[in-house]
Design an enzyme around this catalytic site. Structure first.
Site: not given
Ligand code: NDP
Ligand code: MG
Length: 339
Positions: A24-25, A27, A84, A108, A191, A227, A252
């Site tokens: 729940y990050g 995306q 990762e 991705h 990408d 700038e 301009s």
């Molecule tokens: P984030 O780092 O924002 O979110 C990842 C989430 O996973 C965090 O909430 C993290 O919690 C949680 N997490 C970590 N470890 C665990 C676990 N063991 N079990 C369950 N949840 C866990 O990632 P993104 O949203 O940036 O990226 C997600 C995917 O989307 C990737 O594949 C990325 O390439 C793709 N993507 C991302 C974009 C973007 O806007 N950022 C755009 C297009 C694609 P915590 O923060 O507490 O560690």
């Molecule tokens: Mg990208």
């Protein structure tokens, strides 16, 4: 190139299935909330239990559980973990619990394209990749629009994975502006190239280097910041709205003449050759190997580069100047208490 819209998607195909959004990050919060408001049955997996993001998801009204439990309960599993971490979590917490014939989705293609995740033969593999940051994906949807999405199908043992991907993309809001079909290979390689050569790597190197040249020549850092960094947004807004010609129409004549005659001296044949080299490192897997090994070693290079980046004088002067421009903080897309 074929573009799909909401009318091409049958949401019912996914409404009968439970969707587990894993992570729940950036995306994850956007997908989970948009899908739910599109009438889909969503559960969220987070870690650690009761942590910040777990609590944010609960506050938004989601059922939140551990990854293994969410995978057992669902048949569509969207993996929105940091790239990762995905392979280890897939092997340890997803693969052992996945229901036969499930659909596994990605935003991705990295882990599938570079064989870091190899799902079992009976698992369907698709991609729904919004072409924008998660906070914009959410914000646009709330405002009645949607960020365009890419979809791709890697494996389709059930025979209807494309319909599932289209319905998912539509639920996220992509069908309001366009859903484009690609492949895992094309999405992954373009990408990575875009973020390395142009959007992130190219843009930040250009801004920092321009700032350094002005400051080293004795100009005030505040002037250099305005700038070389601040005004970039105004230019990018014009590019976004109507392309390069639109931007050149607005600036301009003096700026336009300097643009035409000096730009190609900054980004020249040598720069283009370097871009080709960077693309070839992506195509041969060399960049992927470097990044995967870096993460396995606990990211020593990334951490050092982050520290050095934060210590650059452009950050200090930027902090100070942004503090004086109160409107910049208004209506921020990122509100760390909620998303
Ligand atoms: P984030 O780092 O924002 O979110 C990842 C989430 O996973 C965090 O909430 C993290 O919690 C949680 N997490 C970590 N470890 C665990 C676990 N063991 N079990 C369950 N949840 C866990 O990632 P993104 O949203 O940036 O990226 C997600 C995917 O989307 C990737 O594949 C990325 O390439 C793709 N993507 C991302 C974009 C973007 O806007 N950022 C755009 C297009 C694609 P915590 O923060 O507490 O560690
Ligand atoms: Mg990208």
């Amino acid at each position: 190139m074929k573009v799909y819209y909401d009318k091409d998607a049958n949401l019912d195909i996914v409404k009968g299935k439970k969707i587990a959004v894993i992570g729940y990050g950036s995306q994850g919060h956007a997908h989970a909330n948009n899908l739910k408001e599109s009438g889909m049955d969503v559960i969220v997996a987070e870690y650690p239990k009761g942590g910040d993001n777990w609590t944010k998801a609960e506050k938004a009204g989601h059922a939140v559980m551990m990854t293994a439990d969410a995978v057992k309960a669902a048949s569509v599993i969207m993996i929105l973990l940091p790239d990762e971490m995905q392979a280890d979590i897939y092997n340890e917490q997803i693969a052992p619990h996945i229901n036969p014939g499930s659909y596994v989705g990605f935003a991705h293609g990295f882990n599938i394209h570079y064989n870091q995740i190899v799902p079992a033969e009976d698992i369907n593999v698709f991609m729904v990749a919004p072409k924008g940051p998660g906070h914009t994906v959410r914000n646009e949807y709330v405002n009645g629009g949607g960020v365009p999405c890419l979809i791709a199908i890697e494996k389709d043992p059930s025979g209807d994975t494309k319909e599932v991907a289209l319905a998912y993309a539509s639920g996220v809001g992509g069908g309001r502006s366009g859903i484009i079909e690609t492949s895992f290979r094309e999405e992954t390689e373009t990408d990575l190239f875009g973020e390395q050569a142009v959007l992130c790597g190219g843009a930040t190197a250009l801004v920092q280097t321009g700032f350094e040249v002005l400051v080293e020549a004795g100009y005030a850092p505040e002037m250099a910041y305005f700038e070389c960094l601040h005004e970039l947004k105004l230019i990018v807004d014009l590019l976004y709205e109507g392309g390069i010609a639109n931007m050149r129409y607005s600036i301009s004549n003096t700026a336009e003449f300097g643009d035409f005659t000096r730009g190609p001296r900054i980004i020249n044949e040598d720069t283009k050759d370097e871009m080709r080299q960077i693309l070839s490192e992506i195509q041969t897997g060399e960049f992927a190997r470097e990044w995967i090994l870096e993460t396995k070693a606990n990211k020593p290079v990334l951490n050092a580069l982050r520290r050095l980046g934060a210590e650059h004088p452009i950050e200090e002067v930027g902090d100070r100047l942004r503090g004086m421009m109160s409107w910049i903080g208004k209506d921020k897309l990122v509100d760390k208490t909620k998303n």
